[in-house]
Design an enzyme around this catalytic site. Structure first.
Site, PDB file in Angstrom:
ATOM      1  N   LYS A  97      46.383  35.169  30.549  1.00 58.83           N
ATOM      2  CA  LYS A  97      45.425  34.687  30.338  1.00 58.83           C
ATOM      3  C   LYS A  97      45.624  33.299  30.059  1.00 58.83           C
ATOM      4  O   LYS A  97      45.147  32.678  30.999  1.00 58.83           O
ATOM      5  CB  LYS A  97      45.712  34.854  28.805  1.00 58.83           C
ATOM      6  N   GLU A 144      45.593  32.599  34.303  1.00 56.30           N
ATOM      7  CA  GLU A 144      44.794  32.997  35.078  1.00 56.30           C
ATOM      8  C   GLU A 144      43.736  31.642  35.024  1.00 56.30           C
ATOM      9  O   GLU A 144      43.201  31.061  35.743  1.00 56.30           O
ATOM     10  CB  GLU A 144      43.957  34.110  33.926  1.00 56.30           C
ATOM     11  N   LYS A 168      35.619  39.263  38.365  1.00 53.06           N
ATOM     12  CA  LYS A 168      35.550  40.022  37.743  1.00 53.06           C
ATOM     13  C   LYS A 168      36.254  41.784  37.335  1.00 53.06           C
ATOM     14  O   LYS A 168      36.459  41.805  36.739  1.00 53.06           O
ATOM     15  CB  LYS A 168      34.268  39.968  35.893  1.00 53.06           C
ATOM     16  N   HIS A 183      69.237  37.505  29.670  1.00 53.04           N
ATOM     17  CA  HIS A 183      69.866  38.192  30.962  1.00 53.04           C
ATOM     18  C   HIS A 183      68.703  37.752  32.274  1.00 53.04           C
ATOM     19  O   HIS A 183      68.657  38.478  33.121  1.00 53.04           O
ATOM     20  CB  HIS A 183      69.393  40.015  31.262  1.00 53.04           C
ATOM     21  N   CYS A 224      32.688  40.687  44.505  1.00 54.98           N
ATOM     22  CA  CYS A 224      30.837  40.370  44.955  1.00 54.98           C
ATOM     23  C   CYS A 224      30.149  40.767  43.931  1.00 54.98           C
ATOM     24  O   CYS A 224      30.133  41.638  43.465  1.00 54.98           O
ATOM     25  CB  CYS A 224      30.785  40.428  46.237  1.00 54.98           C
ATOM     26  N   ARG A 257      31.260  37.901  39.326  1.00 50.67           N
ATOM     27  CA  ARG A 257      32.236  38.761  40.676  1.00 50.67           C
ATOM     28  C   ARG A 257      32.306  37.704  41.423  1.00 50.67           C
ATOM     29  O   ARG A 257      33.228  38.774  42.369  1.00 50.67           O
ATOM     30  CB  ARG A 257      30.936  39.802  41.040  1.00 50.67           C
ATOM     31  N   TRP A 292      33.421  36.405  46.292  1.00 41.06           N
ATOM     32  CA  TRP A 292      34.175  36.664  46.688  1.00 41.06           C
ATOM     33  C   TRP A 292      35.136  36.648  48.238  1.00 41.06           C
ATOM     34  O   TRP A 292      35.392  38.180  48.414  1.00 41.06           O
ATOM     35  CB  TRP A 292      34.981  37.436  45.823  1.00 41.06           C
ATOM     36  N   ASN A 350      28.938  44.370  49.926  1.00 43.40           N
ATOM     37  CA  ASN A 350      30.502  44.305  48.866  1.00 43.40           C
ATOM     38  C   ASN A 350      31.887  45.767  49.304  1.00 43.40           C
ATOM     39  O   ASN A 350      31.258  46.607  49.738  1.00 43.40           O
ATOM     40  CB  ASN A 350      30.103  45.258  47.331  1.00 43.40           C
ATOM     41  N   GLY A 351      32.789  45.398  48.793  1.00 48.57           N
ATOM     42  CA  GLY A 351      34.245  45.947  49.309  1.00 48.57           C
ATOM     43  C   GLY A 351      34.925  46.133  50.688  1.00 48.57           C
ATOM     44  O   GLY A 351      34.279  44.620  51.313  1.00 48.57           O
ATOM     45  N   GLU A 355      50.290  39.515  28.483  1.00 52.81           N
ATOM     46  CA  GLU A 355      49.458  39.493  28.134  1.00 52.81           C
ATOM     47  C   GLU A 355      48.950  37.513  27.995  1.00 52.81           C
ATOM     48  O   GLU A 355      48.053  36.892  28.626  1.00 52.81           O
ATOM     49  CB  GLU A 355      48.104  39.927  26.750  1.00 52.81           C
TER      50      GLU A 355
END
Length: 608
Positions: free
Chosen positions: A485, A488, A603, A504, A2, A27, A74, A100-101, A481
């Site tokens: 990417k 995402e 973010k 396996h 947020c 955000r 968010w 926020n939070g 990574e």
């Protein structure tokens, strides 16, 4: 997560709020809203979706006022809709706030307030704060604000405006970042510095359990227990260009292409080439403890966790110190064993990651020396660690981290060199690694020069539903990574594995519909990964290889090859990750995805 922005001064607040929200949209972008206070009324406007939707609502019918707050959300409590969007108010509409939070005891507070006659309109935890302040208000707004904060359990970054005290913005912080921008006859508040840069370079960072009262003429800072404190002004050392797209279609592409510079910036002034040594001023006060550590713990999340895995390989191989890499979210709750002479490194781009911050606090509670590797100057992790280094990547706006990853890996190489030269590494080895490191930015640029080819390659794979990424040694974390990417930003399911682990379990997925990306650079286990490629080809899998320049053999096994320059084995991740970033980017763009603001993500993850 947020975004918070606020303004008080002599100008209309609305343009400042909207511009600030655009800077903060990375955000959170489920909904957005503003509240503006003028002499006669307090006006709130909210809209679902991105900031442009709010802009459209305000076009031609915008309120005016010299005091205002704005928020981009968010969603946590309650689905993304106009009712749950911030700002929220009490029953009277005289108190409006953004937050926020997460308020963990909001359900208990809500029941108490409902019994006292308060009516709630949203599903959010935030709304309870406005009603609680109203319940406690007896003519002294500051007192009611502070008393309300003391009843809240959980995390908050909060900004409040009210008709009861129309020439003030009240802000406070506990676990969620708040930055105060210091201007001339105007002041600002935000959840990070990006909205402030066009207006001021001078800021205060609030610590936990601190609050500020902003007027156009000044700022009062105190604890939420009413103890006045003096804050030191910090100076922001980058300009507006750093947070603009600069001609690129997306921030993500800009940040991928910035990596020759950002890798160079991460090592600038830190290399003593002739001596094969590294100088890290941020770690100088604890250097002896670092060199003599019995064990090192890396705590991180997401992309930073992948960088930490590379750090594990580096330090164990070159320094012979045991390393453990942990997800911060697990470390904080599992009662980890921390012994004497062990060190914790917290790694975070934003320096505000809630899980990482809580984990480092747990480490400090257990008596560990806690160090930081962060990008955001003045961030909470930077302030709360005992020492550390900045990676100097500059603002990273794209939600999917790219340049921060390579800068983190560069920082981990430098830390490894610092320790290894004090322990086992010769001056010749140190000089060679530094020489190879200095060449990395130009080699990254040579990979970026293949952008058109990688875009063409993406055309062939944009409609796939699954990908497998495989690597060994230093390239195993790069495989993780690369898969992250892709998932995402393109919403294609992708998994990363050590290449030898494919047999396996994951090999059961291999057929003509499963593209497999191998990182198959020249190293000591090159022949082993060729065998793994053959196993995939035997099952009709399609293979994309990241291979070393000059490898004439790999083309026999792969459907497509992206070549990267050769370098020291320890530095290969700085090169092998670049084509994976570009591949993910182009696949996502071709699929019509919003690469800078992928769905459900934000973010800076400041909630658990």
């Amino acid at each position: 997560m947020c975004g918070i922005v606020g303004y008080i001064g002599n100008n209309n607040a609305v343009p400042v709020l909207l511009q600030g929200l655009k800077r903060l949209e990375y955000r959170g972008y489920d909904s957005a809203g503003i509240a503006v206070l003028n002499e006669s009324e307090l006006v709130t406007v909210k809209e679902v979706g991105k900031i442009r939707n709010l802009e459209n609502v305000l076009a031609g019918n915008s309120p005016e006022g010299y005091v205002g707050i704005g928020h981009t959300r968010w969603a946590t409590h309650g689905e993304p809709n106009k009712v749950n969007a911030h700002p929220h108010s009490d029953d009277s509409g005289n108190i409006v706030l953004i937050h926020n939070g997460i308020i963990e005891n909001f359900a208990v507070l809500k029941k108490v307030l409902e019994k006292k006659g308060h009516t709630f309109r949203s599903e959010t935890d935030t709304e309870v704060i406005a009603h609680l302040i109203a319940e406690l208000y007896d003519g002294n707004f500051e007192k009611a604000f502070r008393k309300a904060l003391l009843e809240l359990e959980g995390t908050f970054g909060v900004a409040v405006i009210t008709k009861y005290d129309p020439d003030r913005i009240y802000v406070a912080r506990k676990g969620s970042p708040i930055v105060i921008g210091v201007g001339e006859n105007e002041n600002y508040v935000a959840s990070d510095v990006t909205p402030l840069i066009p207006y001021t370079k001078n800021v205060y960072y609030l610590n936990d359990d601190e609050m500020a009262i902003l007027s156009k003429d000044g700022i009062i800072t105190k604890t939420i227990h009413n103890q006045v404190i003096t804050k030191e002004v910090q100076h922001i050392n980058y300009d507006v260009e750093a947070i603009e797209k600069s001609g690129f279609d997306h921030f993500m592409l800009k940040e991928i292409f910035e990596q020759p510079r950002t890798i160079k910036d991460a090592m600038r002034g830190r290399l003593l080439r002739e001596e094969g040594l590294v100088k890290l001023g941020g770690l100088s006060v604890i250097e002896e403890k670092l060199v003599n550590a019995k064990k090192i713990h890396f705590i991180a999340s997401g992309t930073s966790w992948h960088a930490a895995l590379i750090g594990e390989y580096l330090i164990e191989e070159m320094c012979r110190i045991p390393v453990e890499v942990e997800y911060a979210s697990e470390f904080r709750y599992r009662n980890p064993i921390i012994c004497e002479d062990e060190i914790i490194f917290a790694i975070s781009q934003s320096g505000e990651t809630a899980d990482t911050l809580a984990a480092l606090r747990e480490g400090k509670h257990k008596g560990a020396l806690v160090l930081g590797i962060v990008n955001a100057v003045g961030s909470t992790i930077a302030r709360e660690t005992d020492a550390g280094i900045y990676i100097h990547a500059g603002p990273e706006i794209g939600v999917a981290s790219t340049k921060a990853f390579t800068s983190q890996v560069t920082a981990l190489v430098l830390i490894t060199l610092l320790i290894a030269r004090r322990k086992h590494m010769s001056v010749v080895q140190g000089k060679q690694l530094i020489s190879d490191l200095i060449e990395i930015p130009d080699k990254v640029q040579s990979i970026l020069d293949q952008n058109d080819y990688i875009r063409q390659l993406a055309e062939a794979y944009k409609d796939e539903r699954n990908f497998l990424y495989l690597g060994r040694g230093y390239n195993f974390p790069v495989a993780l990574e690369g898969a992250l990417k892709l998932k995402e930003i393109s919403y294609i399911h992708a998994e990363g594995y050590p290449a030898a682990e494919m047999k396996h379990g994951p090999i059961a997925l291999i057929d003509e519909n499963m593209p497999v990306v191998f990182i198959a650079t020249h190293d000591a286990i090159y022949d082993k990964i060729i065998s793994n490629i053959e196993e995939v080809k035997a099952r009709k899998g399609r293979v994309i290889c990241i291979a070393s320049e000059g490898d004439t053999k790999i083309g026999k096994y792969a459907d497509h090859v992206i070549y990267i320059p050769e370098t020291s084995q320890a530095l290969v991740p700085l090169l092998s990750v670049i084509p994976l970033q570009l591949l993910a980017y182009h696949v996502a763009v071709l699929r019509g995805c919003d690469v800078d603001q992928p769905r459900n993500l934000a973010k800076s993850v400041t909630v658990e």
